[in-house]
Write an enzyme that holds these catalytic residues in place. Structure first.
Site: not given
Ligand code: ADP
Ligand code: ZN
Length: 209
Positions: A13, A122
């Site tokens: 994403k 990653r």
């Molecule tokens: P990924 O690579 O898993 O998609 P992100 O960078 O989007 O990871 O998010 C990393 C962490 O930030 C998640 O594992 C969570 O702990 C927190 N996080 C991100 N977006 C959200 C959300 N919309 N609701 C709750 N926690 C979130």
């Protein structure tokens, strides 16, 4: 264009979002990046969310919704945005529908095996957030970002135990959003298995560009 990028961790994403914002001239809003910046700055928010993130769990809905609500009120996103990593739960999606219209939800379709391969390799730039991969997309100089010269590192939540937990959380709490948005007629599926350039082409087609 107001878009949501939906998909499991490691689906790509964030990587596609960086390309898509250039194509569409809109802003990327990544809740994960905002939380990581808060952790790095050791702000009140950062201190609150660090342990939760490291364990692969979700930050609570109230905190996350308030953050996105404030961000979407800013001037620079009035023409459009990509929400990357939000909403991740049904309550977040319901709250969002009360403060913003959405044009399309791009669903990144990828099997668990693909997710494990990507997250395991990653590497992320500490400074600009660019995603590299230890095998498929190495920085030209090891440990150094091609784009900004920042340090390239392994996120704390990309360790094996946290990866398993994040997949479980995705299946239980986030995957139900696929049907939620499909029923609203907003969902666009894209095959997230190919390499980045091909996904960019799939995305353009899906957007009718
Ligand atoms: P990924 O690579 O898993 O998609 P992100 O960078 O989007 O990871 O998010 C990393 C962490 O930030 C998640 O594992 C969570 O702990 C927190 N996080 C991100 N977006 C959200 C959300 N919309 N609701 C709750 N926690 C979130
Ligand atoms: Zn960088």
């Amino acid at each position: 264009m107001k878009l949501i990028f939906l998909g499991p961790p490691g689906a790509g994403k964030g990587t596609l979002a960086v390309k898509a914002v250039e194509i569409l001239k809109i802003q990327q809003i990544s809740t994960g990046s905002i939380f990581r910046a808060a952790v790095a700055a050791e702000s009140t928010l950062g201190l609150k969310v660090k342990a939760i993130m490291d364990a692969g769990q979700l930050v609570d809905d109230e905190t996350t919704i308030a953050l996105v609500r404030e961000r979407l009120a800013m001037n620079d996103v009035q023409n459009g945005f990509i929400l990357d990593g939000f909403p991740r739960t049904i309550p977040q999606a319901q709250a969002l529908s009360e403060f913003s219209a959405i044009d399309k939800v791009v669903n990144f379709d990828i099997p668990d095996s693909g997710v494990l391969e990507r997250l395991g390799g990653r590497r992320v730039c500490r400074k600009c957030g660019f995603n590299f991969h230890a095998v498929f997309n190495k920085p030209k100089q090891e440990g150094i970002c091609d784009h900004c010269g920042g340090e390239v590192y392994i996120r704390d939540d990309d360790k094996p135990e946290a990866i398993q937990k994040r997949l479980e959380v995705y299946r239980e709490q986030t995957a139900p959003l696929i049907d939620f948005y499909r029923q609203k007629g907003l969902l666009v599926d894209i095959d997230a298995r190919p390499m980045v350039d091909e996904i960019v082409e799939n995305f353009k087609k899906a957007m009718g560009l």
